[in-house]
Design an enzyme around this catalytic site. Structure first.
Site, mmCIF file in Angstrom:
data_model
loop_
_atom_site.group_PDB
_atom_site.id
_atom_site.type_symbol
_atom_site.label_atom_id
_atom_site.label_comp_id
_atom_site.label_asym_id
_atom_site.label_seq_id
_atom_site.Cartn_x
_atom_site.Cartn_y
_atom_site.Cartn_z
ATOM 1 N N ILE A 45 -7.156 -16.196 -5.196
ATOM 2 C CA ILE A 45 -7.886 -15.824 -3.979
ATOM 3 C C ILE A 45 -9.053 -14.899 -4.313
ATOM 4 O O ILE A 45 -10.185 -15.106 -3.854
ATOM 5 C CB ILE A 45 -6.939 -15.162 -2.951
ATOM 6 C CG1 ILE A 45 -5.848 -16.156 -2.525
ATOM 7 C CG2 ILE A 45 -7.723 -14.671 -1.727
ATOM 8 C CD1 ILE A 45 -4.723 -15.565 -1.708
ATOM 9 N N ARG A 89 -0.192 -8.544 1.134
ATOM 10 C CA ARG A 89 1.112 -8.200 1.693
ATOM 11 C C ARG A 89 1.054 -6.761 2.196
ATOM 12 O O ARG A 89 0.404 -5.906 1.591
ATOM 13 C CB ARG A 89 2.225 -8.320 0.644
ATOM 14 C CG ARG A 89 2.591 -9.748 0.277
ATOM 15 C CD ARG A 89 3.245 -10.504 1.437
ATOM 16 N NE ARG A 89 3.605 -11.871 1.078
ATOM 17 C CZ ARG A 89 2.826 -12.941 1.277
ATOM 18 N NH1 ARG A 89 1.630 -12.824 1.836
ATOM 19 N NH2 ARG A 89 3.255 -14.137 0.936
ATOM 20 N N ASP A 138 -4.511 -8.867 7.625
ATOM 21 C CA ASP A 138 -3.863 -10.115 8.062
ATOM 22 C C ASP A 138 -2.346 -9.963 7.944
ATOM 23 O O ASP A 138 -1.603 -10.876 8.301
ATOM 24 C CB ASP A 138 -4.356 -11.278 7.178
ATOM 25 C CG ASP A 138 -3.930 -12.646 7.702
ATOM 26 O OD1 ASP A 138 -3.985 -12.843 8.936
ATOM 27 O OD2 ASP A 138 -3.541 -13.514 6.897
ATOM 28 N N GLU A 144 5.827 -7.362 10.841
ATOM 29 C CA GLU A 144 5.321 -8.666 11.294
ATOM 30 C C GLU A 144 6.492 -9.500 11.831
ATOM 31 O O GLU A 144 7.521 -9.615 11.183
ATOM 32 C CB GLU A 144 4.699 -9.374 10.083
ATOM 33 C CG GLU A 144 4.126 -10.715 10.399
ATOM 34 C CD GLU A 144 3.573 -11.402 9.142
ATOM 35 O OE1 GLU A 144 2.991 -10.726 8.276
ATOM 36 O OE2 GLU A 144 3.738 -12.634 9.041
ATOM 37 N N HIS A 148 -1.449 -13.106 10.434
ATOM 38 C CA HIS A 148 -1.032 -13.714 9.155
ATOM 39 C C HIS A 148 -1.452 -15.198 9.127
ATOM 40 O O HIS A 148 -0.627 -16.088 8.963
ATOM 41 C CB HIS A 148 0.479 -13.571 8.920
ATOM 42 C CG HIS A 148 0.861 -13.802 7.475
ATOM 43 N ND1 HIS A 148 1.991 -13.258 6.905
ATOM 44 C CD2 HIS A 148 0.259 -14.513 6.466
ATOM 45 C CE1 HIS A 148 2.077 -13.633 5.642
ATOM 46 N NE2 HIS A 148 1.031 -14.397 5.349
HETATM 47 N N1 LIG Z 1 -2.538 -13.900 4.221
HETATM 48 C C1 LIG Z 1 -2.073 -15.039 3.750
HETATM 49 O O1 LIG Z 1 -1.830 -15.980 4.476
HETATM 50 C C2 LIG Z 1 -1.900 -15.205 2.269
HETATM 51 C C3 LIG Z 1 -2.077 -16.474 1.708
HETATM 52 C C4 LIG Z 1 -1.907 -16.618 0.331
HETATM 53 C C5 LIG Z 1 -1.554 -15.527 -0.437
HETATM 54 N N2 LIG Z 1 -1.361 -14.323 0.147
HETATM 55 C C6 LIG Z 1 -0.992 -13.155 -0.677
HETATM 56 O O2 LIG Z 1 -2.030 -12.927 -1.619
HETATM 57 C C7 LIG Z 1 -1.457 -12.671 -2.897
HETATM 58 C C8 LIG Z 1 -2.416 -13.118 -3.971
HETATM 59 O O3 LIG Z 1 -2.523 -14.513 -3.924
HETATM 60 P P1 LIG Z 1 -3.189 -15.362 -5.105
HETATM 61 O O4 LIG Z 1 -2.936 -16.777 -4.743
HETATM 62 O O5 LIG Z 1 -4.564 -14.891 -5.395
HETATM 63 O O6 LIG Z 1 -2.228 -14.949 -6.308
HETATM 64 P P2 LIG Z 1 -2.573 -14.961 -7.859
HETATM 65 O O7 LIG Z 1 -1.269 -14.830 -8.551
HETATM 66 O O8 LIG Z 1 -3.447 -16.113 -8.177
HETATM 67 O O9 LIG Z 1 -3.421 -13.624 -8.071
HETATM 68 C C9 LIG Z 1 -2.879 -12.344 -8.067
HETATM 69 C C10 LIG Z 1 -3.647 -11.512 -9.071
HETATM 70 O O10 LIG Z 1 -3.155 -10.172 -9.000
HETATM 71 C C11 LIG Z 1 -3.069 -9.672 -10.338
HETATM 72 N N3 LIG Z 1 -2.109 -8.572 -10.364
HETATM 73 C C12 LIG Z 1 -0.770 -8.643 -10.282
HETATM 74 N N4 LIG Z 1 -0.232 -7.410 -10.325
HETATM 75 C C13 LIG Z 1 -1.275 -6.533 -10.454
HETATM 76 C C14 LIG Z 1 -1.362 -5.124 -10.550
HETATM 77 N N5 LIG Z 1 -0.273 -4.351 -10.545
HETATM 78 N N6 LIG Z 1 -2.604 -4.579 -10.668
HETATM 79 C C15 LIG Z 1 -3.713 -5.361 -10.713
HETATM 80 N N7 LIG Z 1 -3.676 -6.703 -10.623
HETATM 81 C C16 LIG Z 1 -2.479 -7.283 -10.488
HETATM 82 C C17 LIG Z 1 -2.646 -10.866 -11.163
HETATM 83 O O11 LIG Z 1 -2.950 -10.686 -12.528
HETATM 84 C C18 LIG Z 1 -3.459 -11.987 -10.513
HETATM 85 O O12 LIG Z 1 -4.713 -12.152 -11.132
HETATM 86 C C19 LIG Z 1 -0.134 -13.480 -2.883
HETATM 87 O O13 LIG Z 1 0.803 -12.942 -3.779
HETATM 88 C C20 LIG Z 1 0.292 -13.359 -1.454
HETATM 89 O O14 LIG Z 1 1.105 -12.227 -1.309
HETATM 90 C C21 LIG Z 1 -1.532 -14.140 1.479
HETATM 91 O O1 LIG Z 2 1.649 -16.300 0.381
HETATM 92 C C1 LIG Z 2 1.182 -17.156 1.128
HETATM 93 O O2 LIG Z 2 0.933 -18.321 0.766
HETATM 94 C C2 LIG Z 2 0.797 -16.739 2.518
HETATM 95 O O3 LIG Z 2 1.279 -15.511 2.868
HETATM 96 C C3 LIG Z 2 0.946 -17.787 3.547
HETATM 97 O O4 LIG Z 2 2.056 -17.594 4.364
HETATM 98 P P1 LIG Z 2 2.433 -18.744 5.413
HETATM 99 O O5 LIG Z 2 2.656 -19.978 4.608
HETATM 100 O O6 LIG Z 2 3.664 -18.245 6.078
HETATM 101 O O7 LIG Z 2 1.281 -18.878 6.339
#
Ligand SMILES: NC(=O)c1ccc[n+]([C@@H]2O[C@H](COP(=O)([O-])OP(=O)(O)OC[C@H]3O[C@@H](n4cnc5c(N)ncnc54)[C@H](O)[C@@H]3O)[C@@H](O)[C@H]2O)c1
Ligand SMILES: O=C(O)[C@H](O)COP(=O)(O)O
Length: 396
Positions: A152, A229, A252, A257, A280
């Site tokens: 992301i 999160r 978000d 939640e 979210h």
């Molecule tokens: N709001 C939503 O709907 C939604 C959707 C998708 C993901 N998310 C959240 O976003 C987070 C990130 O998603 P992503 O797909 O980019 O994951 P990802 O695993 O591709 O990226 C996470 C990054 O964080 C880094 N990281 C881990 N621990 C760390 C630390 N202590 N300090 C610095 N960097 C650190 C990792 O090296 C990695 O590059 C997910 O774990 C999830 O919780 C939320």
């Molecule tokens: O980690 C994720 O992929 C997001 O938090 C998405 O959550 P959701 O699938 O419940 O929308």
């Protein structure tokens, strides 16, 4: 008997049909909650969830569960340590919703700068206030700090660069794939940022990372966005920081939640004019949901056809293996058993093992990772087997 798949969250119809076409028994129960799962998943082989919590009870109660797929990115809603103890695979769909979350992040950034939600709310209440809302700063040339530059974070970086922002990042791993300045220390990075956006997983290391101290490094009036999160931010400290530094914040995710898809919501963040909260919805675009579902189906298909788990997240990153034993042998019944017997007699634990066959099916190669070294006598015994071609043993 057909493998049973339970999908305990919203999932596009087209992909449910694709699973049924794989000759699987598919149960689609999108309304199940954490407390329903121990019973509902008792008898299934594969469980697919989005944010529905898979707790220890669900895992301990399951009789056949072999694979849990997080149809999304973050796996913190799954009791992985319980899954580890029962040898249940946990997999996710990395990157499949990254663009959707990045787009929301950019949306929140603009919403903060131009007060879009307040504009709309006032208009709906019959209030015109061009004066009040004409105070956006503009994003071009502003400094954005991306905390967590994974799937992301990288998509956010690309979009912010197109906005001609200065983009900086911080990650535990080296930042690759995007041209942004890589910072190792938060106390160096945060004071430079006009906007900070968090894209970290929830882990013991990231829990409470954004606390009083981190907020003390941030600029007065900076914007903070968190679409990852809620546990990464100490909400009480955030509320204090908003008072002291006039931070403006878009989230978000937040503490408390609701589990369901609709209903009431209560949060101390609710009445703070400096905070915008979305529901979210980061991953909830049609494109992202299709991509996640397609990947989920692909993981299941691959597992069913080959036993391989893609994006397996609870595989041990490090084992106790200190030595590697490679035995090339003729691919005949009993050869491997005799090799393993020698290792058993030496009371050595094999941490990992892989046997690969050469084309033609005559020769094979077995690679074993051992906790203790095989002795010279053991290696001699293995080599003396006429069906063994070669033996190598190294410290790793
Ligand atoms: N709001 C939503 O709907 C939604 C959707 C998708 C993901 N998310 C959240 O976003 C987070 C990130 O998603 P992503 O797909 O980019 O994951 P990802 O695993 O591709 O990226 C996470 C990054 O964080 C880094 N990281 C881990 N621990 C760390 C630390 N202590 N300090 C610095 N960097 C650190 C990792 O090296 C990695 O590059 C997910 O774990 C999830 O919780 C939320
Ligand atoms: O980690 C994720 O992929 C997001 O938090 C998405 O959550 P959701 O699938 O419940 O929308």
């Amino acid at each position: 008997m057909k493998l049973k798949v339970l999908i305990a969250d919203k999932f596009p119809e087209k992909y449910i049909q694709e699973l049924k076409d794989l000759d699987l028994e598919v149960i689609y129960e999108p309304k199940l909650g954490e407390n329903d799962l121990p019973k509902a998943a008792e008898d299934v082989d594969i469980l697919v969830v989005r944010s529905t919590v898979v707790n220890e009870e669900t895992i301990n109660n399951s009789k056949k569960l072999n694979l849990i797929i997080r149809a999304g990115s973050g796996v913190n809603n799954i009791a992985i340590s319980a899954a580890n103890k029962k040898g249940i695979y946990v997999a996710n769909c990395p990157g499949m919703n990254a663009v959707a979350v990045a787009e929301l992040t950019i949306g929140l950034m603009i919403a903060l700068d131009r007060f879009i939600p307040d504009n709309v709310a006032d208009f709906r209440n019959g209030i015109w206030n061009k004066d009040k809302y004409s105070k956006g700063k503009g994003l071009k040339g502003k400094t954005l700090g991306i905390i967590g530059v994974g799937n992301i974070g990288k998509e956010v970086a690309k979009r912010a660069l197109a906005f001609e922002m200065n983009v900086y990042g911080k990650d535990i791993s080296r930042i690759e794939g995007v041209q942004i300045k890589d910072f190792s220390e938060m106390d160096q990075l945060l004071p430079l940022c006009d906007i900070v956006t968090i894209h970290l997983p929830a882990t013991p290391q990231t829990k409470g990372l954004f606390n009083k101290q981190m907020f003390s490094y941030m600029k007065n009036g900076a914007y903070l966005i968190n679409t990852s999160r809620h546990d990464i931010i100490v909400e009480e400290d955030l509320l204090e920081a908003i008072k002291e530094k006039n931070l403006r914040v878009a989230l978000d995710v937040f503490k408390g939640e609701p589990e369901g898809k609709s209903g009431e919501v209560k949060s101390p963040l609710q009445n703070n004019p400096n905070i915008y909260v979305t529901h979210h919805i980061g991953a909830s675009t049609e494109q992202a949901q299709d991509a996640v579902a397609e990947e989920t189906v692909r993981i299941i298909k691959h597992y069913v056809h080959s036993g391989v788990i893609d994006h397996w997240v609870n595989r041990a990153k490090v084992t106790d293996a200190k030595y590697q034993l490679v035995v090339k042998h003729y691919d005949k019944p009993g050869v491997l058993a005799s090799v393993l017997d020698v290792i058993r007699q030496g009371n050595i634990n094999i941490e990992e093992i892989e046997n690969i066959i050469f084309e033609g099916g005559i020769a094979a190669c077995c690679t074993m990772k051992l906790k203790l070294p095989a002795t010279a006598e053991m290696l001699k015994q293995i080599s003396e087997n006429p069906n063994v071609i070669s033996v190598s043993h190294v410290e790793i």
